[in-house]
Design an enzyme around this catalytic site. Structure first.
Site, mmCIF file in Angstrom:
data_model
loop_
_atom_site.group_PDB
_atom_site.id
_atom_site.type_symbol
_atom_site.label_atom_id
_atom_site.label_comp_id
_atom_site.label_asym_id
_atom_site.label_seq_id
_atom_site.Cartn_x
_atom_site.Cartn_y
_atom_site.Cartn_z
ATOM 1 N N GLN A 61 75.514 -70.109 -125.845
ATOM 2 C CA GLN A 61 76.851 -70.493 -126.321
ATOM 3 C C GLN A 61 77.026 -70.251 -127.817
ATOM 4 O O GLN A 61 78.059 -70.611 -128.379
ATOM 5 C CB GLN A 61 77.124 -71.976 -126.009
ATOM 6 C CG GLN A 61 77.107 -72.327 -124.536
ATOM 7 C CD GLN A 61 78.290 -71.749 -123.762
ATOM 8 O OE1 GLN A 61 79.278 -71.283 -124.354
ATOM 9 N NE2 GLN A 61 78.215 -71.758 -122.443
ATOM 10 N N LYS B 111 78.614 -63.796 -121.209
ATOM 11 C CA LYS B 111 79.332 -64.801 -122.005
ATOM 12 C C LYS B 111 79.822 -64.213 -123.324
ATOM 13 O O LYS B 111 80.401 -64.912 -124.151
ATOM 14 C CB LYS B 111 78.421 -66.002 -122.279
ATOM 15 C CG LYS B 111 78.086 -66.812 -121.019
ATOM 16 C CD LYS B 111 77.291 -68.038 -121.393
ATOM 17 C CE LYS B 111 76.660 -68.731 -120.188
ATOM 18 N NZ LYS B 111 77.614 -69.400 -119.305
HETATM 19 C C1 LIG Z 1 73.852 -73.566 -123.042
HETATM 20 C C2 LIG Z 1 73.640 -72.722 -121.830
HETATM 21 N N1 LIG Z 1 72.400 -72.323 -121.517
HETATM 22 C C3 LIG Z 1 72.146 -71.539 -120.468
HETATM 23 C C4 LIG Z 1 73.154 -71.122 -119.631
HETATM 24 C C5 LIG Z 1 72.810 -70.263 -118.459
HETATM 25 O O1 LIG Z 1 73.334 -68.985 -118.625
HETATM 26 P P1 LIG Z 1 73.273 -67.907 -117.453
HETATM 27 O O2 LIG Z 1 73.898 -68.571 -116.253
HETATM 28 O O3 LIG Z 1 74.073 -66.763 -117.954
HETATM 29 O O4 LIG Z 1 71.850 -67.573 -117.223
HETATM 30 C C6 LIG Z 1 74.457 -71.518 -119.894
HETATM 31 C C7 LIG Z 1 75.562 -71.140 -118.993
HETATM 32 O O5 LIG Z 1 76.581 -71.763 -118.927
HETATM 33 C C8 LIG Z 1 74.704 -72.335 -121.025
HETATM 34 O O6 LIG Z 1 75.945 -72.729 -121.331
#
Ligand SMILES: Cc1ncc(COP(=O)(O)O)c(C=O)c1O
Length: 407
Positions: A205, A228
């Site tokens: 984030q 993201k």
């Molecule tokens: C702070 C944080 N860490 C990890 C993740 C996991 O990301 P991903 O689903 O792209 O692996 C997210 C997803 O929302 C997140 O907001």
């Protein structure tokens, strides 16, 4: 609006933003979950499948070499973006989740034994909690948790007090996906290093919203996801200092990650390929590089300034709504607002806002321990991206008012 960023022009780069839902113009405030993709990213994916598709690294033929150049060029783009020393430090993964699992698994196997400790925080995403719990079940390690105050800021004295002789690693998020809190990563990393402990930073984030410099932070590992940050799904990055990656055992095994295989003995490939078993998403990495080019062209500081404007404006407007409570009021905050209105269930609020064309996320946001700390089942979350506008925030505020009056 920021002088350097013409938001209306930017919005034209994202075709999806001009669609409607339920005959209402789409207001997309779910950027924390995933961002929309600019045309140049989508076109790069299509172009590559149409004209440069071949498996990378293994081919002598022209197309394979061209595809390899794009893929390795993307690695260089990522290196520059986060200011790593070398492309050896850039490992492509499927996303933040896989990047974290890689570190937990390889670091845990090599450097942790029963009774050793990892420090995480109360505001972690499940992807930075559950892998450690699996390791705890496998190896008997202990998980220690940094608490926070009611504003949603980590308690730094308590953090420092958690270190012991058995602390082997710290694994924390830079920005909370629920509260928006921007944690003082550089300071917290320095504390860990003063105890001789390496630091894994979850940048899922943060990287989409601010400049992140791994050398300035002096961070040991950093994880983030392309989807993201305006890039495609299915691609992510693990940055690791070369001295750490060299010492970690491979995570998954198969093609690409080996140097020589025989039934007697197998040797592993050099960095970063040691951690990249199997065919990588070489089309996705091209898309990620394009997304980085796009963000760089707008300017990371301009993006951050625009989103900060949105945060300040939205906070002020939302606070004007009777019975609306914002969860997370850290002094340093990214463009994420979690809120509740009176006794309206977040799911009902989200469903009714959706009917009015506004996409927000509701629920526990993959952070159930944080929900327990906040004493709520879930929240409504509006998270902003570089293409959002104050007019859209006005639409959100009006829509919340309408829902509130219905209850
Ligand atoms: C702070 C944080 N860490 C990890 C993740 C996991 O990301 P991903 O689903 O792209 O692996 C997210 C997803 O929302 C997140 O907001």
């Amino acid at each position: 609006m920021n002088k350097a960023m013409n938001i209306q022009t930017i919005r034209e780069d994202f075709p999806i933003l001009s669609r409607t839902v339920y005959d209402k113009p789409l207001v997309y405030f779910d950027n924390g979950a995933t961002t929309q993709k600019p045309r140049l990213v989508v076109e790069a994916l299509v172009d590559q499948y149409y004209s440069v598709n071949a498996n990378v690294h293994r081919g002598v033929h022209y197309l394979s070499q061209q595809a390899t150049e794009l893929h390795e060029g993307a690695r260089e783009t990522v290196r520059e973006f986060i200011h790593a020393r070398s492309t050896n430090e850039i490992v492509f993964t499927r996303g933040t989740t896989e990047s974290i699992n890689l570190v937990v698994s390889s670091f845990g196997d090599a450097f942790m034994e029963a009774g050793d400790e990892v420090i995480i925080s109360v505001m972690e995403h499940h992807s930075n909690i559950v892998p450690w719990q699996l390791l705890a079940a496998r190896k008997g390690i202990t998980i220690k948790v940094v608490p926070m105050n009611d504003q949603g800021e980590l308690l730094l004295d308590e953090y420092e007090a958690l270190f012991s002789e058995r602390t082997k690693i710290v694994s924390l998020t830079q920005v909370s996906n629920v509260l928006g809190t921007v944690n003082p990563a550089k300071e917290m990393i320095a504390v860990a290093h003063a105890h001789g402990v390496p630091f894994l930073l979850d940048a899922a984030q943060s990287v989409p919203h601010m400049a992140v410099d791994v050398q300035d932070l002096d961070v040991d590992f950093l994880a983030f996801s392309a989807h993201k940050m305006y890039g495609p799904t299915g691609v992510g990055v693990l940055y690791g200092k070369e001295e750490w990656l060299d010492r970690l055992p491979p995570y998954q095994a198969g093609g690409e990650m080996i140097q020589h295989v025989s039934f007697e003995k197998t040797t592993f490939n050099e960095l970063p390929f040691k951690f990249e078993a199997g065919t990588p998403d070489y089309v996705g990495t091209t898309g990620l590089a394009k997304a980085i080019d796009y963000m760089n062209a707008l300017g990371l500081d301009q993006i951050a300034a625009h989103e900060h404007d949105l945060l300040v404006y939205a906070t002020e407007r939302l606070k004007g709504i009777p019975d609306l409570r914002i969860l997370g009021e850290a002094a340093e905050k990214g463009a994420v607002i979690s809120f509740l209105v009176g006794h309206i269930h977040p799911f009902d609020m989200g469903t009714l806002l959706d009917r009015l064309g506004i996409a927000v996320r509701t629920g526990h946001h993959c952070a159930q321990p944080l929900m327990q700390r906040l004493g709520v089942e879930g929240t409504v979350r509006a998270s902003f991206g570089l293409y959002n506008t104050k007019e859209e925030i006005d639409l959100l505020v009006n829509a919340i008012e309408r829902v509130r009056q219905m209850f």
